[in-house]
Design an enzyme around this catalytic site. Structure first.
Site, short mmCIF file in Angstrom:
data_model
loop_
_atom_site.label_atom_id
_atom_site.label_comp_id
_atom_site.label_asym_id
_atom_site.label_seq_id
_atom_site.Cartn_x
_atom_site.Cartn_y
_atom_site.Cartn_z
CG ASP A 24 44.60 43.03 31.00
OD1 ASP A 24 45.05 42.13 31.70
OD2 ASP A 24 45.29 43.85 30.38
N1 URA Z 1 48.53 42.13 27.39
C1 URA Z 1 47.79 43.04 28.07
O1 URA Z 1 48.27 44.10 28.42
N2 URA Z 1 46.52 42.71 28.34
C2 URA Z 1 45.94 41.57 27.96
O2 URA Z 1 44.77 41.35 28.23
C3 URA Z 1 46.72 40.64 27.25
C4 URA Z 1 48.02 40.95 26.98
#
Ligand code: URA
Length: 229
Positions: A104
């Protein structure tokens, strides 16, 4: 027919800029004749192209590890945000590495890139049980019940069921989470389903590969043999 420098850069020999110099230096031959110009047209289906006497074959496979900073989106192109592609050094770009899965925008840590589609599939497929480990700072304190729920398979708020995962409490408001799949916002949603809102998330290992002391925003080349697949 294709330009000689384009054919060679797509085969991963060198960047277009370096290829110009290599061709001008007489290091490239096409069908036994020393090439004179990067613009020279060659039949990519039949031409016998050699660099320094060695035949040019398939594109070189590459695997890179980035220490992703927060604030960059995992995308090859974005109209608003800065993308992780901007962090790939120029020397690797002609090999066209792509992110293996995604982190993310707000998540930091280990992000792999490769131009080898089969390798990316082996790393990402939940069937292959390749684990990724995240360090999370969150509200509340993870309990033994939370650990058991992760082990049993968390059911997300939308009803989606996660594969068994490993939750290891690290004291008040801190945990390690190991998962072998990559659903959208998975770790944040798994923690939220147990009432623990995540405020900070960092991937610290994937496929047995650790981020180690790679500085934030930096990239290093990784050997496939370093992976635990
Ligand atoms: N899980 C999440 O919530 N975000 C990420 O970036 C990777 C795994």
């Amino acid at each position: 027919m294709q330009r000689l420098d384009k054919l060679l850069s797509e085969a991963g020999v060198a960047s277009r800029k370096d290829l110009k110099a290599m061709i001008r230096a007489g290091r490239v031959s096409v069908d036994g004749v020393t090439a004179k110009s990067p613009e020279q047209k060659v039949d990519e289906t039949a031409a016998q192209v050699f660099v320094d006497g060695a035949p040019v074959g398939k594109q070189r496979a590459i695997l890179l590890m980035l220490h992703k900073p927060a604030g960059f989106v995992t995308s090859t192109d974005d109209p608003r945000d800065r993308t992780v592609m901007e962090l790939i050094p120029e020397q690797y770009r002609y090999l066209r590495p792509k992110p293996v899965g995604r982190l993310d925008k707000d998540t930091e840590g280990l992000l792999l890139f490769t131009n080898d589609g089969q390798l990316a599939h082996r790393i990402l497929s939940p069937k292959k049980q390749v684990f990724k480990c995240y360090y999370a700072e969150h509200e509340g304190q993870a309990t033994e019940d939370d650990v058991a729920a992760f082990q049993a398979g968390i059911i997300l708020k939308d009803g989606d069921v996660c594969l068994p995962a490993v939750l290891t409490p690290q004291g008040q408001g801190r945990s390690l989470v190991e998962i072998c799949e990559g659903k959208y916002h998975q770790v944040r949603r798994m923690m939220a389903s147990r009432g623990m809102h995540v405020n900070y998330l960092k991937r610290i290992s994937e496929a047995g590969l650790e981020l180690g002391d790679l500085p934030v925003g930096c990239v290093r080349e990784v050997e496939v043999s370093e992976l635990d697949l």
